[in-house]
Write a protein that holds these residues in place. Structure first.
Motif, PDB file in Angstrom:
ATOM      1  N   GLY A 168      21.953 -41.387  -0.008  1.00  0.00           N
ATOM      2  CA  GLY A 168      21.351 -40.730  -1.212  1.00  0.00           C
ATOM      3  C   GLY A 168      21.174 -39.354  -1.065  1.00  0.00           C
ATOM      4  N   ALA A 169      22.064 -38.711  -0.314  1.00  0.00           N
ATOM      5  CA  ALA A 169      21.667 -37.335  -0.236  1.00  0.00           C
ATOM      6  C   ALA A 169      22.116 -36.367  -1.353  1.00  0.00           C
ATOM      7  N   SER A 170      21.545 -35.306  -1.674  1.00  0.00           N
ATOM      8  CA  SER A 170      22.179 -34.374  -2.682  1.00  0.00           C
ATOM      9  C   SER A 170      22.939 -33.282  -2.250  1.00  0.00           C
ATOM     10  N   ASP A 171      22.648 -32.707  -1.115  1.00  0.00           N
ATOM     11  CA  ASP A 171      23.513 -31.708  -0.462  1.00  0.00           C
ATOM     12  C   ASP A 171      23.939 -32.134   1.168  1.00  0.00           C
ATOM     13  N   ILE A 172      25.034 -31.614   1.462  1.00  0.00           N
ATOM     14  CA  ILE A 172      25.504 -31.682   2.823  1.00  0.00           C
ATOM     15  C   ILE A 172      25.622 -30.228   3.379  1.00  0.00           C
ATOM     16  N   HIS A 173      24.840 -30.137   4.489  1.00  0.00           N
ATOM     17  CA  HIS A 173      25.097 -28.918   5.247  1.00  0.00           C
ATOM     18  C   HIS A 173      25.722 -28.955   6.421  1.00  0.00           C
TER      19      HIS A 173
ATOM     20  N   LYS B  12      11.780 -43.309  -0.499  1.00  0.00           N
ATOM     21  CA  LYS B  12      12.945 -43.726  -1.111  1.00  0.00           C
ATOM     22  C   LYS B  12      12.953 -42.993  -2.645  1.00  0.00           C
ATOM     23  N   GLY B  13      13.384 -42.020  -2.944  1.00  0.00           N
ATOM     24  CA  GLY B  13      13.470 -41.478  -4.376  1.00  0.00           C
ATOM     25  C   GLY B  13      12.438 -40.317  -4.378  1.00  0.00           C
ATOM     26  N   ARG B  14      12.216 -39.960  -5.507  1.00  0.00           N
ATOM     27  CA  ARG B  14      11.344 -38.816  -5.903  1.00  0.00           C
ATOM     28  C   ARG B  14      10.861 -39.122  -7.396  1.00  0.00           C
ATOM     29  N   VAL B  15       9.347 -38.594  -7.500  1.00  0.00           N
ATOM     30  CA  VAL B  15       8.587 -39.011  -8.749  1.00  0.00           C
ATOM     31  C   VAL B  15       8.154 -37.155  -8.896  1.00  0.00           C
ATOM     32  N   GLY B  16       8.219 -36.894 -10.491  1.00  0.00           N
ATOM     33  CA  GLY B  16       7.859 -35.575 -10.715  1.00  0.00           C
ATOM     34  C   GLY B  16       6.511 -35.518 -11.022  1.00  0.00           C
ATOM     35  N   ILE B  17       5.762 -34.012 -10.669  1.00  0.00           N
ATOM     36  CA  ILE B  17       4.646 -33.822 -11.141  1.00  0.00           C
ATOM     37  C   ILE B  17       4.736 -32.775 -12.110  1.00  0.00           C
ATOM     38  N   TYR B  18       4.080 -32.612 -13.258  1.00  0.00           N
ATOM     39  CA  TYR B  18       4.035 -31.600 -14.311  1.00  0.00           C
ATOM     40  C   TYR B  18       2.785 -31.126 -14.803  1.00  0.00           C
TER      41      TYR B  18
ATOM     42  N   VAL C 271      28.383 -25.770   2.480  1.00  0.00           N
ATOM     43  CA  VAL C 271      27.405 -26.482   2.002  1.00  0.00           C
ATOM     44  C   VAL C 271      27.952 -27.494   0.612  1.00  0.00           C
ATOM     45  N   MET C 272      27.691 -28.569   0.466  1.00  0.00           N
ATOM     46  CA  MET C 272      28.442 -29.506  -0.469  1.00  0.00           C
ATOM     47  C   MET C 272      27.196 -30.052  -1.268  1.00  0.00           C
ATOM     48  N   ARG C 273      27.223 -29.751  -2.743  1.00  0.00           N
ATOM     49  CA  ARG C 273      26.301 -30.405  -3.703  1.00  0.00           C
ATOM     50  C   ARG C 273      27.077 -31.643  -4.239  1.00  0.00           C
ATOM     51  N   LEU C 274      26.352 -32.750  -3.929  1.00  0.00           N
ATOM     52  CA  LEU C 274      26.878 -33.910  -4.515  1.00  0.00           C
ATOM     53  C   LEU C 274      26.211 -34.123  -5.966  1.00  0.00           C
ATOM     54  N   LEU C 275      27.163 -34.475  -7.038  1.00  0.00           N
ATOM     55  CA  LEU C 275      26.523 -34.457  -8.379  1.00  0.00           C
ATOM     56  C   LEU C 275      27.255 -36.156  -8.811  1.00  0.00           C
TER      57      LEU C 275
END
Length: 593
Positions: A220-225, A523-529, A305-309
């Motif tokens: 579940g990576a968003s970026d690879i460095h 595991k995963g993220r939740v936003g705060i606003y 750096v690779m951004r995975l979308l």
């Protein structure tokens, strides 16, 4: 220097052909005149004019460069082992075909024997010594179609399925990459889909690329460095917003891995001195992902750096993103206004674009003209007109906005307000009957007004157009599988701003670490606003250019909860950890204090 070398070679070629009696001086002059007017290679022009046959030209070129001429039509069937050694992208881009592989020696047929870069790059990518022979353009094109077409690759893949997994595991063991052996296969998508893992079985760089990418998707990576250092090559994944070290491959594969990734992104593999950007697509177990690839030269080589979308993984449900009922109500009320400006603020990676995309998804109706200018366009949204900003050719956010106003838009999204020019155009657009959505970099919602004033945007324009500001962060969510309660002193919770008895223990939660969360506990993220709706009191403060503390006090009086308070609520609900609350909201606390 490469161009000058080839030009001088062409001149020598013409003189050489005259000297050998294959063409006359007059024919050479006519060909050179044609080349000057229309461009192209001298040899190809001589053939087009009918002065020379292709067979003679190739034989002469081969003799000049010390390379033998081969007729691929007469050569016969090319072994599968040779075809697998060279990825399709390399073969087609460099106009070459591998024809024989004997141990560590790979023989390639190429149309241009002066293309020394092709042999250098192939040596890096395959780990083989390269022997070059020359063949005609037409024969190479026919061979590429025969051996690298979809049907040919499918047959080749079926034949090579048996036993291929063992070779992959052996390669992983050799490179000390441990658990990456279990990663799924990866397909790269250009104009067509092909399986590079099987296509490049003999290439360690191809195997390593597949293992890194598939492992990143699995985790579940968003970026690879990929970071070169002295004596080692470091790989890190950004998972749920935090960089995590991964097994390091041997330093010796660095050049080949870099070349492989640059080929994937359609970048210049011979240019190592300047930053480059590229894109590609991959398919992992049926999931299609876009990849943005960026390279930067460092003292130890190129950092990548690779951004995975994942377009299908884009979450646009605000309730699932972390909005509570009150925040949702304020948000929806303001985005349905016919005009005005709505700003979303926060640091890079805080989910600002996702929040804006969520608003656009709600507003996206057949009777609404929505236009966006972004840098980059991360996800394609059907029914919305999205424009990629290109500052190098003058397509800036400001210039894009000016053009949009002549396109009869209802809703405009600006990737980021970075300067006075963009801010003023966005404000004027909001003032003249358009709803404008944009992002900004500030620590909290009240600071947004100060940021616009510091840019030089007129306070009257800000007061007249600004409807709502949302400041946000992303907290890592505790893994539900290994979640467990534990007690902390009430004083630790009180220190976060919550009213509790500091003398009594307080129960919160943490992740123990399991296979599902890869031992991280999250595991995963939740936003705060922090949702700030601009009221009349705040408009008056903006016009008077009041101090940030006054604007914050007015926001508090209107019922706005600061990010730290919202984060503590998520902590009490058992969604995140105390360390995560402190890590994510420390900057906001400093700004607010």
């Amino acid at each position: 220097m490469g161009v000058r070398y080839l030009n001088s070679a062409r001149k020598r070629l013409g003189d050489y052909l005259v000297e050998l009696g294959f063409i006359t001086d007059q024919q050479l002059d006519a060909a050179l005149k044609e080349q000057k007017e229309k461009g192209g290679k001298l040899g190809a022009i001589l053939i087009q004019l009918g002065f020379l046959s292709e067979d003679i030209l190739l034989a002469i070129l081969g003799k000049q460069s010390g390379v033998s001429y081969v007729s691929l039509e007469e050569y016969g069937e090319i072994p599968e082992e040779a075809i697998r050694a060279v990825p399709e992208t390399i073969a087609k881009n460099q106009m070459l075909v591998p024809i024989k592989k004997e141990g560590n020696l790979l023989t390639i047929a190429i149309a241009d024997p002066l293309n020394v870069f092709a042999t250098d790059d192939l040596k890096l990518l395959t780990g083989c010594d390269i022997r070059m022979v020359v063949a005609s353009d037409n024969e190479i094109k026919a061979a590429l179609e025969k051996y690298y077409s979809k049907s040919a690759q499918s047959n080749l893949n079926r034949k090579s399925k048996k036993g291929s997994e063992g070779g992959l595991k052996d390669a992983v063991n050799e490179m000390n990459l441990g658990d990456m052996a279990s990663a799924p296969s990866v397909e790269f998508i250009k104009d067509s889909i092909f399986d590079v893992e099987e296509e490049g079985e003999g290439a360690p760089a191809v195997k390593l690329t597949n293992m890194v990418l598939s492992d990143a998707v699995l985790k579940g990576a968003s970026d690879i460095h990929i970071e070169p250092a002295e004596g080692k090559l470091q790989i890190r994944f950004r998972i749920d917003g935090v960089l995590q070290n991964q097994p390091s491959p041997p330093k010796k594969i660095q050049s080949a891995l870099t070349s492989r990734l640059k080929v994937m992104g359609d970048m210049d593999i011979s240019e190592r001195r300047v930053p480059q950007d590229g894109r590609t697509k991959i398919q992992v177990e049926g999931r299609e992902l876009d990849i943005r690839i960026s390279t930067v030269p460092t003292v130890y080589g190129e950092k990548i750096v690779m951004r995975l979308l994942d377009p299908k993984g884009l979450q646009l449900d605000l309730a699932k993103l972390g909005f509570d009922a009150k925040e949702m109500s304020t948000f929806e009320k303001n985005i349905h206004q016919a005009n005005g400006m709505i700003l979303v603020t926060g640091p890079t990676g805080s989910g600002k674009t996702t929040t804006l995309y969520s608003a656009l998804a709600i507003l996206n109706e057949p009777d609404t003209n929505i236009m966006t200018i972004e840098d980059p366009v991360e996800y394609i949204l059907p029914g919305i007109n999205q424009v990629q900003a290109k500052p190098d050719i003058g397509l800036t956010f400001a210039n894009g906005l000016r053009a949009f106003l002549r396109q009869d838009p209802d809703v405009i999204m600006v990737g980021e307000i970075r300067d006075k020019d963009t801010g003023e155009i966005a404000g004027n657009a909001a003032l003249t009957g358009h709803l404008v959505l944009a992002t900004l970099h500030t620590n909290d919602a009240p600071s947004t007004v100060i940021r616009l004033l510091n840019m030089g945007v007129e306070p009257v324009l800000i007061a007249a157009t600004l409807r709502m500001v949302i400041a946000q962060r992303l907290l890592r969510r505790i893994c539900t599988k290994c979640k467990e309660p534990y007690e902390v002193p009430g004083s630790e919770i009180a220190a976060l701003g919550m009213e509790v008895d500091p003398q009594k223990p307080f129960t919160i939660y943490r992740g123990r670490g399991c296979e599902l969360c890869h031992k991280s506990g999250f595991k995963g993220r939740v936003g705060i606003y922090e949702v700030l709706e601009i009221n009349e009191e705040m408009r008056q403060l903006v016009v008077r250019k009041s101090a940030p503390s006054e604007i914050r006090a007015a926001a508090t009086r209107s019922g706005v909860e600061p990010l730290r308070a919202v984060a503590v609520k998520k902590l009490v609900q058992g969604l995140t950890s105390i360390d995560e609350v402190i890590r994510v909201t420390v900057a906001e606390e400093s700004a607010g204090g």
